[in-house]
Design an enzyme around this catalytic site. Structure first.
Site, PDB file in Angstrom:
ATOM      1  N   GLU A  55      -3.471 -20.451  70.592  1.00  0.00           N
ATOM      2  CA  GLU A  55      -2.500 -21.487  70.255  1.00  0.00           C
ATOM      3  C   GLU A  55      -1.327 -21.595  71.230  1.00  0.00           C
ATOM      4  OE1 GLU A  55      -2.703 -23.782  67.773  1.00  0.00           O
ATOM      5  OE2 GLU A  55      -4.730 -22.991  67.450  1.00  0.00           O
ATOM      6  N   SER A  62      13.272 -31.592   4.625  1.00  0.00           N
ATOM      7  CA  SER A  62      14.585 -31.191   4.113  1.00  0.00           C
ATOM      8  C   SER A  62      15.546 -30.705   5.192  1.00  0.00           C
ATOM      9  CB  SER A  62      14.417 -30.100   3.055  1.00  0.00           C
ATOM     10  OG  SER A  62      13.780 -30.617   1.901  1.00  0.00           O
TER      11      SER A  62
END
Length: 779
Positions: A102, A392
């Site tokens: 590379e 409730s």
């Protein structure tokens, strides 16, 4: 010779000023262009360049990070197949192979290989197109880190930015640091990033164990990861490896014999692909993603930054979150075990689900959030989106509105069957078990979750006022103005009901829930930070305190008692909720430091069993979450009465001031100026009105005699109703003393007889022991 034309000189004089202006404008434009270009360059394309410290701190992401309020790791934000490793764990033949293929002058240049740039330009001119690149390892790292959103772009602008970022990286990092970050960041095909993850994915082992042959395979991947991946094409992969072998030999990384041996070595690919173990399995992650998406939509977070690139500080408490997820999973599973025994189908949408939301009641910070019994990737978050009837748990808003209208905890209300004309029909709400208590105090009505009494209170207060208060406290869903709203005939989310309860816990302030404190990019730059929070008062502190006092009674002596039975101590207030058919069960409760709701139900509403209730099913789950995931309420500072609250001893049966001549009493809280002023002695005890008369002809022990204690209790109850008459006080006192003495003598006589019987039994001769039974043979 003829003279020049008289018009020639004047023409030159007219054009000269124009030419000067053109030159002047050209110079100005050139200077402006140079300044703009310089500014663009030094600001990294007007994106603000990272500082050296930020570059030194940066590491390739392993999926983004979600942090708890104490900066503890909670979860990754997005799955990324990458494992960062230090350069010291990467073998030399691996690093040498990547550098040779590379960027063979990696240790010589300063980010840009100008010799390579010139060579590439010549090659591309000869080819008549782009045939060769000149990207160095540093430039590739810069492109992956800073320009990922422009990776496919081929332009001078992107190339100049690569050079700029490469220079910054070279200035801030050593060559080894750059190489380490590159080897961890580079994409190597099959959805895998970095040499460690690629080695595990392809060869089933760590990068520290790869051979020269395997290193050559890895080094050949960056050029075209998908094309050269051996999982996609073994033939192309081996051909690419052969090219890499040639480069390694040319660059003298290995001799010809070593390379030939590597070429002939068996080449095997791991059967199983690499799966990272870093967790992405928390409902907190799903909730955070929703917020991040909204910030992207608003333009606060650049769309180029995905979740895996972000670091998010949240308000989540890690211990509370883990406990919440476990509690909901266990609670839902336990309900399904019961339902399965009862013959219910508990598959698919019939399966019991759950949700939990926990907030800091003072500022709305989310401490825990669970949207189901199992984490669902981009699934339905019931904590935020499931709209179910609260049952409730809505009643506290009724009682809070009543307190605003002048009711007190000692106000007497009728708990008897009630009928409401709705215009089209007659509504007859009933109590649980069809049991009624007659005339009771407001506190006792909420303790017992008495539907009939609550409906009567809501009728006196006005349903519209109740709905307005609930909205002010945080309910954003539609609330129908109908009588049944008092019993929770509306649809709300767990987040809404939890937010609304926070006002009770914090003294009357509306909070706005929030989940994220701060979002940073990969370099630690703050992209967004939560603004300062300002709560709005929606309920008087005195009313909030009284509601909290009422809800503490619910937990201590009412339907919320299972919380105490589960071992939770200290200041706790809360309310259970159950829909008529038992399809939804709730418990919403709070301590001075936390408010949380638990909902359980199926996605397709259906009964959760023959005896489903919020007290039996949801309250224990809430208690488990609090006990395991939060500090004990005993460590909190209990709520204290604000200014404007006073206490008085009141008679439970009448709600009036207590007296020694009346029934049971308790200390009650009142807003200043609202406490009762008359004594209970002025009223006949209402408890006597509904008492069952004793059967004086029925014996109590089968001997034909009446128990003196029972007789004494009955006479005491009768005399209690006469205490307001001063002439009977002395007589009643003497009668009661004689009855108690008779009862005591009777108990003593019974005790003596029992002891004598035991004594005689001990003096009887013992019977011989029976012979042992034979032992049956084993099968």
């Amino acid at each position: 010779m003829s003279a020049p034309a008289p018009s020639a000189r004047p023409r030159w004089r007219l054009r000269a000023p124009r030419l000067g202006k053109v030159l002047l404008y050209g110079v100005a434009a050139a200077i402006a262009g140079a300044l703009i270009t310089t500014s663009w360059w030094w600001s990294c394309g007007w994106q603000s360049c990272p500082t050296p410290q930020q570059l030194q701190a940066w590491r390739p992401t392993e999926g983004g990070t979600l942090l708890a309020r104490d900066s503890a790791f909670v979860s990754a934000l997005s799955p990324v197949r990458r494992v960062n490793v230090p350069l010291s764990r990467v073998p030399r033949h691996v690093t040498a192979a990547f550098i040779a293929v590379e960027d063979r002058r990696f240790h010589e240049h300063h980010g840009v290989d100008w010799y390579g740039v010139a060579r590439a330009m010549v090659s591309n001119v000869r080819a008549g197109g782009v045939r060769e690149g000149a990207s160095t390892i540093t430039m590739q790292l810069a492109r992956n880190v800073f320009l990922g959103n422009r990776a496919a772009e081929r332009s001078f602008g992107r190339k100049f930015l690569e050079w700029r970022y490469a220079g910054l990286l070279e200035a801030a990092l050593s060559k080894d640091d750059i190489l380490e970050r590159y080897l961890n960041a580079i994409y190597l095909g099959n959805g895998v990033y970095g040499v460690e993850a690629a080695s595990r994915d392809l060869f089933g082992k760590s990068i520290a164990e790869v051979t020269l042959s395997e290193a050559a395979m890895l080094a050949g991947l960056p050029k075209a990861p998908s094309s050269y991946s051996p999982r996609n094409s073994r033939k192309r992969a081996l051909a690419r490896r052969a090219i890499v072998f040639g480069v390694l030999e040319r660059e003298r990384i290995a001799d010809a014999g070593t390379i030939e041996a590597a070429r002939r070595a068996p080449f095997k690919i791991a059967k199983r692909e690499f799966v990272p173990t870093r967790p992405v399995d928390s409902w907190a992650v799903e909730a955070v993603r929703v917020v991040l998406d909204s910030l992207r939509t608003a333009g606060v977070i650049p769309r180029a930054l995905n979740d895996a690139q972000l670091r998010v500080w949240t308000t989540i408490d890690r211990r509370a979150q883990l406990s919440a997820e476990r509690a909901i999973a266990a609670g839902a599973a336990a309900i399904d075990d019961e339902r399965r025994w009862g013959g219910f189908d508990v598959r698919g949408e019939n399966r019991t689900q759950g949700a939990l939301v926990a907030l800091d009641p003072m500022n709305g910070a989310v401490r825990a959030i669970v949207g189901g019994r199992r984490v669902e990737r981009k699934g339905f978050n019931r904590a935020l989106r499931a709209q179910r009837q609260p049952g409730s748990t809505f009643k506290p808003f009724v009682y809070a509105a009543a307190l605003q209208q002048g009711f007190t905890p000692a106000t007497m209300v009728e708990d008897q069957p009630v009928e409401i004309d709705t215009g089209n029909d007659v509504w007859r709400p009933s109590n649980y078990g069809d049991s009624y208590s007659g005339r009771i105090t407001l506190r006792d009505a909420l303790n017992r979750s008495a539907n009939a009494a609550t409906v009567r209170v809501s009728r006196d207060v006005g349903v519209a006022k109740i709905a307005a208060l609930a909205r002010a406290q945080g309910i954003t869903s539609d609330l129908p103005i109908v009588p049944a709203l008092a019993l929770g005939a509306a649809s709300v989310t767990p987040m809404e009901i939890t937010t609304a309860y926070a006002a009770f816990a914090n003294g009357g302030a509306r909070v706005v829930p929030y989940l994220i404190d701060k979002v940073e990019d990969p370099f630690g730059r703050v992209l967004w930070q939560a603004p300062p929070r300002r709560n709005r008062t929606v309920l008087a502190a005195t009313d909030a305190f009284l509601v909290t006092s009422l809800l503490q009674s619910v937990v201590d002596r009412g339907t919320g008692r299972p919380v105490r039975d589960a071992g939770v101590r200290g200041p706790v207030a809360g309310k259970t909720g159950t829909t008529n058919d038992g399809a939804d069960v709730w418990f919403v409760g709070y301590t001075p430091s936390l408010v949380a709701s638990v909902w359980l139900g199926a996605d397709r509403p259906q009964p959760l069993g023959w005896n489903a209730s919020g007290g039996r099913l949801a309250a224990p789950v809430w208690a488990r979450f609090l006990r395991d995931g939060w500090r004990s309420p005993e460590e909190d500072i209990a709520w204290t009465a604000p200014a404007g609250i006073e206490t008085k001893q009141i008679d439970v049966g009448t709600g009036k001031l207590a007296s020694d001549w009346c029934g049971p009493s308790r200390r009650e809280f009142f807003k200043t100026g609202t406490m009762p002023t008359t004594s209970c002695e002025n009223e006949v005890t209402w408890a006597m009105r509904d008492a069952e008369p004793p059967d004086w002809h029925e014996d109590t022990d089968g001997t034909g005699t009446v128990d003196p204690e029972m007789l004494g209790n009955a006479v005491e109850a009768v005399l209690e109703a006469t205490q307001a008459n001063e002439q009977l006080r002395a007589v009643s006192g003497r009668v009661m003393r004689e009855i108690r003495r008779a009862a005591e003598r009777e108990r003593q006589s019974i005790e003596r007889d029992r002891r004598n019987a035991e004594r005689q039994q001990r003096n009887l001769p013992r019977a011989p022991a029976p012979p042992a039974a034979p032992v049956p043979p084993r099968n």
